[in-house]
Scaffold this active site. Sequence first.
Site, mmCIF file in Angstrom:
data_model
loop_
_atom_site.group_PDB
_atom_site.id
_atom_site.type_symbol
_atom_site.label_atom_id
_atom_site.label_comp_id
_atom_site.label_asym_id
_atom_site.label_seq_id
_atom_site.Cartn_x
_atom_site.Cartn_y
_atom_site.Cartn_z
ATOM 1 N N ASP A 1 -0.969 -6.094 0.151
ATOM 2 C CA ASP A 1 -1.332 -5.450 1.416
ATOM 3 C C ASP A 1 -2.836 -5.285 1.543
ATOM 4 O O ASP A 1 -3.518 -4.892 0.585
ATOM 5 C CB ASP A 1 -0.723 -4.041 1.463
ATOM 6 C CG ASP A 1 0.621 -4.023 2.166
ATOM 7 O OD1 ASP A 1 0.875 -4.914 2.995
ATOM 8 O OD2 ASP A 1 1.411 -3.111 1.876
ATOM 9 N N GLU B 1 -1.093 -5.196 9.037
ATOM 10 C CA GLU B 1 -0.228 -4.509 9.996
ATOM 11 C C GLU B 1 -0.840 -4.560 11.385
ATOM 12 O O GLU B 1 -1.999 -4.166 11.565
ATOM 13 C CB GLU B 1 -0.078 -3.029 9.593
ATOM 14 C CG GLU B 1 0.648 -2.830 8.285
ATOM 15 C CD GLU B 1 0.824 -1.351 7.933
ATOM 16 O OE1 GLU B 1 0.512 -0.472 8.771
ATOM 17 O OE2 GLU B 1 1.273 -1.089 6.805
ATOM 18 N N ASP C 1 0.845 -1.206 0.000
ATOM 19 C CA ASP C 1 0.000 0.000 0.000
ATOM 20 C C ASP C 1 0.878 1.253 0.000
ATOM 21 O O ASP C 1 0.363 2.376 -0.038
ATOM 22 C CB ASP C 1 -1.011 -0.008 1.155
ATOM 23 C CG ASP C 1 -0.367 -0.056 2.524
ATOM 24 O OD1 ASP C 1 0.864 -0.175 2.607
ATOM 25 O OD2 ASP C 1 -1.115 0.027 3.528
ATOM 26 N N SER C 2 2.206 1.060 -0.023
ATOM 27 C CA SER C 2 3.128 2.175 -0.299
ATOM 28 C C SER C 2 2.779 2.811 -1.643
ATOM 29 O O SER C 2 3.219 3.921 -1.932
ATOM 30 C CB SER C 2 4.581 1.684 -0.303
ATOM 31 O OG SER C 2 4.727 0.531 -1.102
ATOM 32 N N LYS D 1 -1.188 -9.270 3.506
ATOM 33 C CA LYS D 1 -0.378 -8.766 4.621
ATOM 34 C C LYS D 1 -1.197 -7.771 5.446
ATOM 35 O O LYS D 1 -1.874 -6.915 4.868
ATOM 36 C CB LYS D 1 0.903 -8.108 4.091
ATOM 37 C CG LYS D 1 1.781 -7.501 5.190
ATOM 38 C CD LYS D 1 3.187 -7.223 4.722
ATOM 39 C CE LYS D 1 3.376 -5.990 3.901
ATOM 40 N NZ LYS D 1 2.976 -4.718 4.575
ATOM 41 N N GLU E 1 9.586 -4.061 10.158
ATOM 42 C CA GLU E 1 10.019 -2.799 9.543
ATOM 43 C C GLU E 1 10.621 -1.869 10.606
ATOM 44 O O GLU E 1 9.986 -1.605 11.641
ATOM 45 C CB GLU E 1 8.826 -2.119 8.858
ATOM 46 C CG GLU E 1 9.204 -0.792 8.210
ATOM 47 C CD GLU E 1 8.161 -0.258 7.235
ATOM 48 O OE1 GLU E 1 7.155 -0.944 6.954
ATOM 49 O OE2 GLU E 1 8.370 0.866 6.745
HETATM 50 O O1 KIV Z 1 3.601 -1.031 1.595
HETATM 51 C C1 KIV Z 1 4.746 -1.471 1.509
HETATM 52 O O2 KIV Z 1 5.472 -1.280 0.523
HETATM 53 C C2 KIV Z 1 5.246 -2.264 2.638
HETATM 54 C C3 KIV Z 1 6.728 -2.514 2.702
HETATM 55 C C4 KIV Z 1 7.447 -1.291 3.067
HETATM 56 C C5 KIV Z 1 7.058 -3.637 3.611
HETATM 57 O O3 KIV Z 1 4.506 -2.641 3.487
#
Ligand code: KIV
Length: 267
Positions: A88, A118, A45-46, A116, A185
């Site tokens: 994510d 968090e 989600d970056s 994934k 992270e």
């Molecule tokens: O969103 C993302 O790119 C991430 C990585 C930084 C692990 O969660």
Amino acid sequence: MKSVSLRTLHHMKQEGEKSVCLTAYDATFALIAAQAGVDMLLVGDSLGMVVQGHRSTVPVTIDDMCYHTSAVSRGLDHSERRPWLISDMPFMSYATPEQMLNNAAKLAQAGAQMVKVEGGRWLAEGIRKLVERGISVCGHLGLTPQSVDALGGYRVQGRDTHSARQIYEDALELVDAGIAMLVLECVPAKLAADISQKLPVPVIGIGAGPDTDAQVLVLHDMLGVTPNLKPKFVRNFMDGAASIQQAIENYVKAVKNKEFPTEEHSF
Ligand code: KIV
């Protein structure tokens, strides 16, 4: 076509072979990264920051994640070796176990092989539901960017004994709930090494020192194109590379040969 499976990645951990993950958000870069030899791709989600231009990952929606996941997955249809594909779950798309299940199903249908999430032990019930229904889950502890404002900014987590203990115990609880992988992270290298050694599942580090089972970087960071950003844990792999594919190949080689990350990239 050969595919990297969860089994492959767990086997690599047992054999002490580093695995390599990179973020991808579209079909073209997914294929380039696959051809360069990455073992895993993360539709992070970056993308909210590096693709959409937001100041955090919070505005990203489940529809955004499904759109980019299906683009990446289609890109991989053309690769000779298919990396394991993680997506994510965005902010608030897993606030309850029911939401987690519904939204994880959408990502799986878009092509994600693993989702994934968090956060710590509060996720255990939702993770159990997903695992029972055949969806693989990756945890994410330490700096959790969806909570960046609550954490007081992008800062290293687990520096003192109490918070390090919390992260360690959360990792154990998430494994107990059924995660098959964990991202750590921005945590001290020693804490990441201890967790990686203790857990039976592969631990992927970013800003977590050299001793995790795998490494991940954000594509734009390692290509040196993220504006105004040079976190300590990033190396610009475009330096000296003739192409983007070669830069990613150099990243893969550096991780596999334990030349990246080093102490200079660690906390
Ligand atoms: O969103 C993302 O790119 C991430 C990585 C930084 C692990 O969660």
